[in-house]
Design a protein around this motif. Structure first.
Motif, PDB file in Angstrom:
ATOM      1  N   ASP A   1      -1.102  -9.082  -5.357  1.00 51.39           N
ATOM      2  CA  ASP A   1      -1.770  -9.696  -3.758  1.00 51.39           C
ATOM      3  C   ASP A   1      -0.948  -8.704  -2.571  1.00 51.39           C
ATOM      4  O   ASP A   1      -0.101  -8.603  -3.106  1.00 51.39           O
ATOM      5  CB  ASP A   1      -2.237 -11.439  -3.993  1.00 51.39           C
ATOM      6  N   ALA A   2      -1.669  -9.153  -1.645  1.00 53.85           N
ATOM      7  CA  ALA A   2      -0.845  -9.013  -0.630  1.00 53.85           C
ATOM      8  C   ALA A   2       0.353 -10.103  -0.244  1.00 53.85           C
ATOM      9  O   ALA A   2       1.554  -9.234   0.120  1.00 53.85           O
ATOM     10  CB  ALA A   2      -1.887  -9.891   0.752  1.00 53.85           C
ATOM     11  N   LEU A   3       0.902 -11.370  -0.844  1.00 53.60           N
ATOM     12  CA  LEU A   3       2.266 -11.465  -0.255  1.00 53.60           C
ATOM     13  C   LEU A   3       3.313 -11.039  -1.902  1.00 53.60           C
ATOM     14  O   LEU A   3       3.745 -10.752  -1.534  1.00 53.60           O
ATOM     15  CB  LEU A   3       1.810 -12.915  -1.122  1.00 53.60           C
ATOM     16  N   GLN A   4       2.223 -10.784  -3.185  1.00 50.85           N
ATOM     17  CA  GLN A   4       3.705 -10.543  -3.957  1.00 50.85           C
ATOM     18  C   GLN A   4       3.786  -9.413  -3.630  1.00 50.85           C
ATOM     19  O   GLN A   4       5.008  -8.785  -4.668  1.00 50.85           O
ATOM     20  CB  GLN A   4       2.478 -10.612  -5.058  1.00 50.85           C
ATOM     21  N   ALA A   5       2.965  -7.969  -2.690  1.00 54.47           N
ATOM     22  CA  ALA A   5       3.036  -6.899  -2.052  1.00 54.47           C
ATOM     23  C   ALA A   5       4.410  -6.787  -1.316  1.00 54.47           C
ATOM     24  O   ALA A   5       5.386  -5.853  -1.759  1.00 54.47           O
ATOM     25  CB  ALA A   5       2.647  -6.004  -1.385  1.00 54.47           C
ATOM     26  N   ALA A   6       4.175  -7.850  -0.656  1.00 53.95           N
ATOM     27  CA  ALA A   6       5.762  -8.203   0.885  1.00 53.95           C
ATOM     28  C   ALA A   6       6.522  -9.070   0.016  1.00 53.95           C
ATOM     29  O   ALA A   6       7.966  -8.344   0.258  1.00 53.95           O
ATOM     30  CB  ALA A   6       4.743  -9.276   1.393  1.00 53.95           C
ATOM     31  N   THR A   7       6.503  -9.404  -0.996  1.00 49.81           N
ATOM     32  CA  THR A   7       7.740  -9.991  -1.768  1.00 49.81           C
ATOM     33  C   THR A   7       8.124  -8.904  -2.421  1.00 49.81           C
ATOM     34  O   THR A   7       9.573  -8.442  -2.198  1.00 49.81           O
ATOM     35  CB  THR A   7       7.666 -10.413  -2.574  1.00 49.81           C
ATOM     36  N   TYR A   8       7.719  -7.807  -3.223  1.00 46.55           N
ATOM     37  CA  TYR A   8       8.550  -6.265  -3.467  1.00 46.55           C
ATOM     38  C   TYR A   8       8.959  -5.729  -2.863  1.00 46.55           C
ATOM     39  O   TYR A   8      10.015  -5.045  -2.955  1.00 46.55           O
ATOM     40  CB  TYR A   8       7.042  -5.980  -4.658  1.00 46.55           C
TER      41      TYR A   8
ATOM     42  N   ILE B   1      -3.137  -2.929  -0.483  1.00 49.12           N
ATOM     43  CA  ILE B   1      -4.268  -4.214  -1.099  1.00 49.12           C
ATOM     44  C   ILE B   1      -5.197  -3.877  -0.648  1.00 49.12           C
ATOM     45  O   ILE B   1      -6.275  -4.775  -1.073  1.00 49.12           O
ATOM     46  CB  ILE B   1      -2.625  -5.125  -1.343  1.00 49.12           C
ATOM     47  N   GLY B   2      -5.610  -3.909   0.971  1.00 48.46           N
ATOM     48  CA  GLY B   2      -6.937  -4.430   1.250  1.00 48.46           C
ATOM     49  C   GLY B   2      -8.082  -3.186   0.930  1.00 48.46           C
ATOM     50  O   GLY B   2      -8.905  -3.704   1.251  1.00 48.46           O
TER      51      GLY B   2
END
Length: 264
Positions: A55-62, A44-45
């Motif tokens: 985004d970064a937070l959504q990816a971490a949540t996933y 993502i970066g």
């Protein structure tokens, strides 16, 4: 129904006795989660902070919701039924006064309940502290997410049962199991969200039951899909439960007939 409830409760108690295995599972899931999170966040970066709606937070949540579902869904499959078929022990199972698939499903629910509580939630909480996660404030999303998780466990159980039931006709089904596990991990969205796939692979994935095992419950739980949009996805899960359930019953009946013809 009482027999199935007792089977589920016994399965929960059985797995709760393996405390060291549980601790090792939590550690492994957490480390694997950090590895997955680092890869997805790097992607993502590189893409400029957003990739196909994540985004970064959504990816971490996933990632952390996926790690929470890893053990209860058993994305790497099971081998017990196939082994019992090869050894002939399934003949004893068929003599019991409860349906074979029913007793296996009850045991699966008990096992999955324990694995979710003991091996699924702890890594997610650790990930929430380290990378952060974003869960929706709408209670309806949590309710639909819980329904989606239950259906995901059911779909995964039925698909795995079909792979195991193939042992009635295959002398050795480890090759089939390996292929199934690899395809399931890819097309379910466990490795990466399926919306990151090229269009042709995304179309293939959506034509299979695999996204109903991982992608759908994560989307519903994370709120990435609004409750009204989650309902059709849950409907797809229900369709796959019916289709795979019917196919599993037919395979079992055919396998029993094959066993009887062979003198079992």
């Amino acid at each position: 129904m009482l027999a199935y409830r007792r089977i589920a409760a016994a399965s929960f108690r059985q797995y709760s006795t393996y405390r060291m295995a549980t601790a090792a599972g939590v550690f492994t899931n957490t480390i694997f989660g950090f590895i997955r999170a680092s890869i997805m966040l790097a992607a993502i970066g590189t893409a400029g902070g957003e990739l196909n709606g994540y985004d970064a937070l959504q990816a971490a949540t996933y990632v952390w919701l996926g790690q929470a579902l890893l053990a209860p869904i058993e994305v790497f499959g099971t081998r017990e039924l196939a082994l019992r078929i090869r050894q002939g022990d399934v003949a004893i199972d068929l003599l019991r006064p409860v349906d074979l698939l029913g007793q296996l499903y009850a045991a699966k629910l008990g096992r999955s309940a324990y694995l979710l509580l003991a091996r699924g939630i702890p890594p997610m909480l650790i990930g929430a502290v380290v990378t952060g996660i974003a869960l929706p404030p709408d209670p309806l999303s949590h309710l639909l997410g819980a329904v989606a998780v239950m259906l995901a466990i059911t779909v995964a159980f039925l698909a795995d049962a079909m792979v195991n039931l193939a042992a009635f006709w295959l002398v050795e089904n480890r090759g089939l199991t390996t292929v199934y596990t690899a395809v399931m991990n890819l097309l379910s969205g466990f490795l990466i969200p399926i919306v990151w796939f090229p269009d042709w692979l995304l179309a293939i994935a959506r034509a299979t039951p695999f996204p109903s095992m991982v992608q759908t419950p994560i989307d519903a739980l994370s709120g990435r899909v609004a409750p009204l949009d989650a309902l059709p996805l849950i409907g797809v899960q229900v369709v796959w439960v019916v289709v795979l359930g019917g196919a599993s019953v037919l395979m079992l009946r055919a396998g029993v007939r094959s066993l009887e013809v062979q003198g079992g």
